[in-house]
Write an enzyme that holds these catalytic residues in place. Structure first.
Site, short mmCIF file in Angstrom:
data_model
loop_
_atom_site.label_atom_id
_atom_site.label_comp_id
_atom_site.label_asym_id
_atom_site.label_seq_id
_atom_site.Cartn_x
_atom_site.Cartn_y
_atom_site.Cartn_z
N ASN A 184 -37.88 46.01 -67.62
CA ASN A 184 -38.61 43.63 -67.85
C ASN A 184 -37.79 43.00 -69.24
OD1 ASN A 184 -40.99 45.67 -67.28
ND2 ASN A 184 -41.12 44.35 -69.02
N CYS A 185 -38.44 42.14 -69.26
CA CYS A 185 -37.35 41.27 -70.20
C CYS A 185 -37.99 42.16 -71.52
CB CYS A 185 -38.57 39.78 -70.17
SG CYS A 185 -38.13 39.15 -71.40
N PRO A 186 -37.21 41.68 -72.89
CA PRO A 186 -36.32 41.69 -73.56
C PRO A 186 -35.31 42.65 -73.09
CG PRO A 186 -37.49 42.23 -75.14
CD PRO A 186 -38.07 42.82 -74.20
N ASP A 218 -35.44 43.00 -62.36
CA ASP A 218 -37.05 41.82 -63.28
C ASP A 218 -36.44 40.72 -62.28
OD1 ASP A 218 -38.42 40.45 -64.37
OD2 ASP A 218 -37.51 40.80 -66.13
#
Lengths: 379, 76
Positions: free
Chosen positions: B14-16, B41
């Site tokens: 997931n981010c980033p 994501d």
């Protein structure tokens, strides 16, 4: 059960948090994402939304305070105990934690509401580690290693750590009402103007809406606890929204419910989750997410641990210190917010360099250089 | 013949991380070559739109395939 002042304050807090949760979900409001957009893409839209929320909250809280409606100075942020070690170390650890854990306390609650079980695990670990740092084993570390770095401003004849009082103490003028109006207006103005100068904020309705609504909600939260909640016989602490200590208190509340009383912070935590859930239901975006592999789980567990510990040391998170705290103009809140961003940016740079099979320490060295001298950063 | 030069599987991240990995992978490509990214994501949809716009690498495709999101980026 008798409906008393604390129940009224909590119910209103829950209502405000419902809006916060829904808006944060809808607009993708996320400080870690904001740092990522800026560091990894040079895009300042979401960062602008965060700063806009700060600016609006400063304006709102200062008007409430200087017109005599709400004593925001009596909250935990602007005391004479200037906990420098906590702001710096706690801020850095929180920033690292939120990057590893997929987002800060606020984002974690929003994602729990949409069915993200990774965030649920982060939330549980965060709550335990926050409570341990407040009252448990980790409190020993806090008291013995971090609190000795606290500077007592009263001993230097400074009334509190508000920017106006500290400047007055340094330069030898009195922080009168007029001085405090000017300082408040200037800081609110600088934050709002900086945010609005970012094209990526101006051209995104979501980012603009997030900044404005969240800034206003923090102001409304001060009004609820500090005006509506004033009661000589049944007093409640003056506070706005924050998510770290309240998350620890929420877990404790659930486990000791029959002997416990709700408070504003617990209601806020619940409100964010429910608000986000309702928006997810309405927009059909609820989805169960689970850990993908071993590293994913290790990162999220570490993130929760660091956020709980660091968040309590720093006296707050990307909302608690960085919007609510900053709105009181406490100097420590600005420092904590700065180090949260530094910790997060550094973590992302280290992660980036580690992809080149760099050793951890080499990646850390290069990452530190990137963060210290961003203009020399070579992608 | 495949319609991409290089593939990056960012599933489960997931981010980033998906953006960081894509950024790194694009560095090794020549101008005009295509990177295909697979992510899970949901936040990556907006991230890749913003990334393409900001970096000038064209987002040729952004589609949902089952539980995954698939992107094709053309290096500028």
């Amino acid at each position: 059960m008798e409906f008393t002042n604390i129940h009224l304050v909590s119910a209103l807090g829950f209502a405000l948090a419902l809006i916060f949760g829904a808006v944060a979900n809808r607009t993708n409001f996320c400080t870690m994402g904001a740092v990522s957009d800026w560091v990894n893409m040079g895009l300042k839209g979401r960062f602008g939304a965060w700063v806009l929320a700060m600016g609006i909250a400063v304006a709102g809280a200062q008007v409430l305070e200087l017109t005599g409606l709400v004593d925001v100075g009596s909250s935990i942020y602007r005391t004479t105990s200037f906990g420098l070690g906590g702001y710096i170390i706690g801020g850095l650890l929180f920033g690292i934690g939120m990057t590893l854990g997929g987002g800060c306390g606020q984002r974690t609650l929003v994602r729990v509401g949409t069915g993200n079980l990774k965030s649920l695990v982060v939330l549980l670990i965060l709550a335990i580690s926050a409570y341990m740092t407040l009252r448990g084993l980790l409190a020993v570390v806090r008291v013995n290693a971090i609190e000795p770095m606290t500077i007592d401003l009263a001993g230097q004849g400074i009334a509190d750590q508000g920017v106006a009082s500290v400047l007055g103490g340094w330069f030898g003028f009195e922080a009168t009402q007029a001085v405090r109006w000017i300082v408040g207006l200037v800081i609110a103005g600088v934050l709002i103007l900086w945010a609005l100068r970012q094209e990526a904020l101006r051209e995104s309705r979501d980012n603009l809406a997030a900044g404005i609504v969240i800034g206003l909600l923090i102001t409304a939260a001060w009004f609820v606890t500090g005006y509506i909640g004033v009661d000589d016989f049944d007093p409640v602490p003056v506070e706005a929204m924050s998510f770290i200590a309240p998350t620890g208190n929420s877990l404790s509340y659930l486990m000791t419910y029959t002997g416990a009383t709700i408070n504003f912070g617990i209601a806020i935590v619940a409100g964010i989750i429910v608000g986000s859930f309702l928006y997810g239901l309405f927009s059909r975006t609820l989805a169960i997410e689970t850990f993908s592999d071993r590293n994913d789980m290790i990162n999220h567990l570490t993130g929760g641990l660091l956020m709980g510990f660091g968040g309590v040391l720093a006296l707050g998170c990307t909302v608690g210190q960085s919007i609510s705290g900053i709105s009181t103009l406490a100097l420590g809140s600005f420092i904590a917010a700065f180090f949260i961003v530094v910790g997060s940016a550094l973590t992302m740079r280290v992660q980036y360099h580690r992809m080149d099979d760099m050793s951890f320490f080499k990646a850390l060295g290069v990452g530190l250089a990137d963060v210290a001298m961003p203009w020399r950063m070579q992608d | 013949m495949s319609d991409f030069t290089k593939e990056l599987d960012a599933s489960g991240l997931n981010c980033p991380m998906p953006i960081l990995r894509a950024k790194k992978a694009l560095k090794d490509l020549q101008s005009g070559e295509i990177l295909r990214v697979i992510a899970t994501d949901p936040g990556s949809v907006k991230d890749f739109e913003a990334f393409a716009k900001q970096t000038g690498n064209e987002l040729l495709e952004s589609i949902e395939e089952g539980d995954s999101f698939v992107y094709r980026l053309k290096k500028s």
